[in-house]
Design an enzyme around this catalytic site. Sequence first.
Site, PDB file in Angstrom:
ATOM      1  CD  GLU A  62       3.364  -1.098  -0.938  1.00 21.11           C
ATOM      2  OE1 GLU A  62       3.376  -1.568  -0.191  1.00 21.11           O
ATOM      3  OE2 GLU A  62       2.631  -2.173  -2.136  1.00 21.11           O
ATOM      4  CG  HIS A 131      -6.770  -2.472  -4.994  1.00 24.00           C
ATOM      5  ND1 HIS A 131      -7.173  -2.668  -4.036  1.00 24.00           N
ATOM      6  CD2 HIS A 131      -6.020  -3.791  -5.577  1.00 24.00           C
ATOM      7  CE1 HIS A 131      -6.423  -4.126  -3.591  1.00 24.00           C
ATOM      8  NE2 HIS A 131      -5.523  -4.672  -4.245  1.00 24.00           N
TER       9      HIS A 131
END
Lengths: 328, 319
Positions: A62, A131
């Site tokens: 990321e 999430h």
Amino acid sequence: MTSTEITYAWAINHAMDEEMARDPRVVLFGQDVGRMGGVFGVTRNLFEKHGPERVRDVSIVEHFVVGGAVGAALGGLRPIAEVQFADFLLVAGDESFHKLPKWRYMHGGAFTIPVVIRAPSGIQGGVGAEHSQSPEGHYWHTPGLKIAVPSTPADAKGLLKSAIRDDDPVIFFETRRLYRVKGLVSDDPELLVPFGQASVRREGSDLTVVAWAGMVPEVLAAAEMLAAEGLSIEVIDPRTLVPFDWETVAASVRKTSRLLIVHEAPLTMGPGAEIASRAADELFAELDAPVRRLAGPDVPIPQNMALEQFCFPQVPEIVAAARELIRW
Amino acid sequence: MSDQDRADLLALYRQMARGRALEDRVNALTNSREFRGFFHPGRGQEGIQAGVCSVLRKDDYLLYAHRGLTYLTAKGMDPVRILGDFLGRVGGSTGGLGAGTVHCVDVENGIMGQGGTLGSSFTLSAGLGLASQVLKQDRIATAFFGDGASARGTFLEAGVTIAAWKLPVLWICENNGWAVSARLTDVQGTDDIAPRAAALGFYTEVVDGQDVRAVQAAARRASEKARAGQPAFIEAKTSRVEGHYTGDVQPYRDKDDVAQAKERDPLLLAQTQLIELGASDADVSSIWDEAVAEMAAAEDRARLSPEPTGDRIFEGLWA
């Protein structure tokens, strides 16, 4: 120009496809965006159509996804970078809170940073605390980022196209719960939805409700129920949080004298606090009731699907809050 | 040994002298409190910065580090703009926003800025390399950093991607053995950074950073690799003469270590080599004198520019 009924996910796909066809500087990278077409199928066919040079898979990186996008923009590309879940954007904290919003400003405006970060967000069903978040407030608290929060297929397409053409960095929050929702979407590749223009989803006179992304369908359902009771709800979807169309909200509150803000992110220091504060500041004399917020509770989101339903405002709660404010 | 060797080394010496003369002015501004920010002196590391920049094209990208100024001037940046940033003037490269070396920028010379968080240049250089590759520009993206920053996770994330995509990227580690007050070996368990890059698939060179000619030769090989799509890495072993910032008296460091670092001064080493190559003392000293005069004049010119007014903070956030 014709319109076609397609899903929210497919509208996002079309926006990328059209913009990649229009501008060879647009590239896409992220986990599984290539041959697989994305874990949610949003990038399907793009690898085949636009080639391995412009559509690239990455590893679990990321920091690179966001920082590399900034670097690519500095070098003249217009990258679309996808993180699989908006939560993962927090992994790249330095890149998303520092490099992306500040590089241009820190360097005296020497650069433009035309980056779009696609960040699928929200409670989806059993994917847990890391999430399921709706972290748009973090980014609204960071000067230098534009933020899109589309709630319909047409807006998803039109806003993403605007984002890709924008010379400033955009965090584009996609609501995964909406990916399979269908709606009419224009086939016109030049039809953009401008940033900073709210959409009045339903006109009404008794109460203004501001909601975006996944909360818009819930609020519209509540408004429909309230209409049966003779209560008239105006639903405003800002569509982008930065820039924020305050004028449309203020005009509505002047009409209804009541304001409810509904969002999925946790209540404390959530985006609703900013809107409520501004309303108190600028619309105090217009209000006949306190400004109220309905939001996710201040807890991490459990993975248990039965419990996660308690983590974002539900239609009965919205109905109850609206009734209370109107009868205040 | 040829006239060409001498001319090449004189050019390198000139860039090292310019960088040091500029740094001397910044140190003076810091000590007089006219510049009230932090400056991280690069004394002793000029050879790496001058040596690498000597082989770069004007349009090659540079992401510099916080220690020293030689990479900026050696890459072509006008010292008036740099000093304007230190003095907080509108004529600085950041238009009055910056105060110090951190965000100096010069797009025309490929100088793409610096971040306040060390190690952020790894991912940015990868992105710049990607842009060069996709746009078929044949430019390389360079990033300088210290041994401390090489521990950042971004090193790995950008490194694996650069290797996978064969991006035209050159990383230069200025390994001076100290991360502020921590010895490299104490905090990273090694004195060597290059094996880390080699493990990712980078072409690596390990070079004596005090020898500007050796750096230039290594940089020539490494930059050719990078331009051909083989990511490259230079670890230049060097010494930090001064503290982490101007005013840091280094109580954590052995005095002999500092003394040794001073002896291995890259400018002194180059002077000796120049005399061996037939240059005169006058040739060498005139280069230094010219550098000092250039930077004095640059400071005078930088001062001619006004300071920004408060509304400057609202300019330039959005494109």
